[in-house]
Structure formats: structure tokens, C-alpha cells
Enzyme design. Structure first.
Site, PDB file in Angstrom:
ATOM      1  N   LYS A  67       0.807  -1.216   0.000  1.00 58.65           N
ATOM      2  CA  LYS A  67       0.000   0.000   0.000  1.00 58.65           C
ATOM      3  C   LYS A  67       0.841   1.266   0.000  1.00 58.65           C
ATOM      4  O   LYS A  67       0.326   2.351  -0.263  1.00 58.65           O
ATOM      5  CB  LYS A  67      -0.945   0.018   1.208  1.00 58.65           C
ATOM      6  CG  LYS A  67      -2.106  -0.945   1.073  1.00 58.65           C
ATOM      7  CD  LYS A  67      -3.175  -0.671   2.121  1.00 58.65           C
ATOM      8  CE  LYS A  67      -4.336  -1.639   1.959  1.00 58.65           C
ATOM      9  NZ  LYS A  67      -5.301  -1.515   3.058  1.00 58.65           N
ATOM     10  N   LYS A  82      -6.562 -12.039  -5.805  1.00 59.23           N
ATOM     11  CA  LYS A  82      -7.741 -11.994  -4.949  1.00 59.23           C
ATOM     12  C   LYS A  82      -8.801 -11.022  -5.484  1.00 59.23           C
ATOM     13  O   LYS A  82      -8.458  -9.954  -5.969  1.00 59.23           O
ATOM     14  CB  LYS A  82      -7.255 -11.529  -3.560  1.00 59.23           C
ATOM     15  CG  LYS A  82      -8.320 -11.352  -2.526  1.00 59.23           C
ATOM     16  CD  LYS A  82      -7.721 -10.859  -1.212  1.00 59.23           C
ATOM     17  CE  LYS A  82      -8.761 -10.056  -0.457  1.00 59.23           C
ATOM     18  NZ  LYS A  82      -8.331  -9.544   0.834  1.00 59.23           N
ATOM     19  N   LYS A  88     -12.199  -5.486  -3.133  1.00 62.17           N
ATOM     20  CA  LYS A  88     -13.278  -4.516  -3.010  1.00 62.17           C
ATOM     21  C   LYS A  88     -12.958  -3.288  -3.835  1.00 62.17           C
ATOM     22  O   LYS A  88     -13.826  -2.529  -4.185  1.00 62.17           O
ATOM     23  CB  LYS A  88     -13.406  -4.061  -1.540  1.00 62.17           C
ATOM     24  CG  LYS A  88     -13.984  -5.107  -0.617  1.00 62.17           C
ATOM     25  CD  LYS A  88     -14.328  -4.503   0.732  1.00 62.17           C
ATOM     26  CE  LYS A  88     -13.088  -4.277   1.592  1.00 62.17           C
ATOM     27  NZ  LYS A  88     -13.404  -3.837   2.951  1.00 62.17           N
TER      28      LYS A  88
END
Ligand code: TRP
Length: 328
Positions: free
Chosen positions: A111, A192, A195
């Protein structure tokens, strides 16, 4: 009674990855555990999302939890920021966590690399997560594979603290449901399902309309072989659709594969799609009903945060006493 705790960030809408990998299994925990599910809104401050979005997502997630079948009288469903002890314990544990170990967190590296918004909160994120878990003397934490390292860190901090001050924290264990834990993106089945994917057809959201779900599944990446079987390496797209199908129908991968013997990809996708829509539709209906009753949801949140606070206060008392901060 043992405690199970999990948290979801209100940074985006929830996907079927969240649902199949986690929430679908949550509804039964309360039978064997004290079950606590937090919308970790303080964690979401580490991401740049608008206040309106944060508020809206938080409220929707709580409503969705209830729509999914989490009975708010039997499960403690609440906002993290409503229980001040999370922040309090996080500060204390910050002083027992090392820069070195936090620098090694892969989620932080992912991140922060190449980003402008590398705030201190993002670096300390895992300590806040450890605080969530340890505050409730949690025994098990159902989370996805990507949270393994954070859970290891939580255990390390708890053990370190206990070694210094005695039996203060329960040492938590991770729990990952076997089959359905890893739903991948429809467009990038190596990764994955996220969202916050940039690719609009990569993720199916729990509240997507049947039309949208159909469109996304139709466009899902497969391969050129034309036969349906499970092989993550060779056939990531097909294997992912099989996993989704197995998840919603509660079948094993073997049983799921049998259902598609001789089927072409068109038929395969159609059946996966129908099964998914059938599973989601009662949840969506219930959600639409509940979301209109704001007063009820608010009342659930207040009652449950009081329950959570009562538990959290006991732990904070022990922790403060241990480190020599005043308790009354
Ligand atoms: N970090 C978790 C995630 O991104 C969310 C989270 C925060 C969490 N606190 C937690 C999960 C405590 C389990 C327990 O998925």
C-alpha cells in the site's frame, strides 16, 4: 465461552469474495462462541475515501450483516470508533511493537510503495488490528490468507506483552475456511477479488443486480480448453468459477466439478450465474427492507457498542494496571 472476532473495513462495497470467503460462515459462530463483528472504521481512515462514502459504507455493511443472517441479539455488531478502548489499546501496544517488524508487513509495503499518501496510520495499521483482537480476549479470528501476517504479528505482540506482565491477553488463532477462502477476480483470476479493483468487471458485489452479475460472469476470463475441471495453475479462471459455485451451493469442489461433466463454458457460466443469483437474492431483498429502517439499525449499533465496551473495559483495566497507568 470462547470468543470469535472479525472486522471489515468500510472502504468499499462488499464483494462475493468477502461473502463466500468469510461472512457466509459467520452466521453460525454464535452457537459456539461469543461472536463479535466490527466495522473497523478507524482502519478506513488510513485510506483516502470521502466522509460520505465512509459513513454510507459503514451503515450498509452493518445492514448487510443483519441481512446475511447475523442476528444482532446474538452477535455483537458494532462500529469500532464507538468503542474508545480500541484507540486506547492501540496507543499502548504501539509502544510494544517494533519499527522493524512493522516495516516487514507486506500489506504496508504494497500500500505504500510508490504512493503519496503514506501516513503514519497506515504503518501502525497492524497494531490497531492487534488491539481489536486482543481487546476482546479473542480465541479465533476468521480472516483471509492475506491477513496471516497481521495475525502472526498480533500473536507476537500479545506474547511479548504477556512475557513482561503476566497473563493479560488471550493468544488468538487464525481460522481460514478451506474451500471458499480465496475467491479471485473474474478478470484477473491470479489475484484476490478485491473490493477496490480498478477493473469494473473483476469483482461481483453482494448487492449487484442479477443483470449486472450476469454480465460480469459472462465476461469472466476462462481459457481455450473448453472443459470444466479444477486446476488453479492451468485453469485459474475456470477454477475460480467452480469455487464460487461450490461456495454458494455448499458443495465440495469434486461435487461441483461433477455437475459440469461434458458442459461447455457457456452452459457452465450460466449455471454458476443462476446459483449465485439464487443465493444472493434473499439477502438483497432483506437488505432493501432493513436499510429503510434507519432507527432500527442505529439502535442495534448503540446496544451492541455498549456490549462491546463492557468487555473492552475489562481488558483495558488489566492492561493499564499492568503498565502502571492509573485505574479507578
Ligand atoms: N485488516 C483486516 C482486513 O483488511 C480488517 C481488520 C481490522 C480485521 N481489524 C481486524 C480483521 C481484526 C480481523 C480482526 O481484512
Amino acid at each position: 465461552m470462547k470468543t470469535v472476532f472479525s472486522g471489515v473495513q468500510p472502504t468499499n462495497k462488499l464483494t462475493i469474495g468477502n461473502y463466500l470467503g468469510a461472512m457466509k460462515n459467520w452466521v453460525d459462530y454464535h452457537k459456539d462462541y461469543r461472536a463479535i463483528f466490527s466495522v473497523v472504521d478507524l482502519h478506513s481512515l488510513t485510506s483516502k475515501i470521502s466522509p460520505e462514502e465512509r459513513k454510507r459504507n459503514s451503515f450498509e455493511i452493518v445492514t448487510l450483516y443483519i441481512a446475511l443472517g447475523l442476528d444482532p441479539a446474538k452477535n455483537i455488531i458494532y462500529y469500532q470508533s464507538d468503542v474508545k478502548e480500541h484507540s486506547e489499546l492501540a496507543w499502548i501496544l504501539n509502544c510494544y511493537a517494533y519499527m522493524g517488524e512493522l516495516s516487514r508487513m507486506t500489506q504496508f509495503k504494497d500500500k505504500s510503495t510508490g504512493q503519496e499518501n503514506v501516513n503514519l496510520g497506515l504503518f501502525a495499521y497492524p497494531v490497531l488490528m492487534a488491539s481489536d483482537i486482543l481487546l476482546y480476549q479473542t480465541n479465533i479470528v476468521p480472516v483471509g490468507e492475506d491477513q496471516t501476517q497481521h495475525l502472526e504479528l498480533t500473536r507476537d505482540i500479545a506474547i511479548r506483552f504477556n512475557n513482561l506482565y503476566g497473563d493479560i491477553f488471550q493468544i488468538p488463532e487464525k481460522l481460514t475456511p478451506k474451500l471458499t477462502a480465496r475467491i479471485k477476480g473474474l478478470q484477473n483470476p491470479e489475484k484476490k477479488m478485491s473490493k477496490s479493483s480498478e477493473e469494473p468487471n473483476d469483482s461481483v458485489f453482494i448487492l449487484d443486480s442479477p443483470e449486472l452479475i450476469t454480465k460480469k460472469i459472462k465476461r469472466a476470463v476462462t481459457d481455450s480448453e473448453g472443459s470444466v475441471y479444477y486446476d488453479v495453475e492451468k485453469k485459474p479462471g475456470v477454477s475460480n468459477l467452480l469455487t464460487i459455485y461450490a461456495g454458494v451451493t455448499k458443495k465440495t469442489i469434486e461435487e461441483a466439478t461433477k455437475d459440469f461433466e461434458g458442459a461447455n463454458y457457456g452452459t457452465f457460466k450460466k449455471i454458476v450465474c443462476e446459483a449465485l443469483i439464487e443465493d444472493l437474492s434473499p439477502i438483497q431483498k432483506e437488505f432493501e427492507k432493513l436499510i429503510k429502517d434507519e432507527a432500527y439499525i442505529k439502535e442495534v449499533l448503540i446496544k451492541n457498542s455498549e456490549k462491546a465496551s463492557a468487555i473492552a473495559k475489562e481488558t483495558i483495566y488489566k492492561v493499564k494496571e499492568a503498565v502502571g497507568l492509573p485505574v479507578r
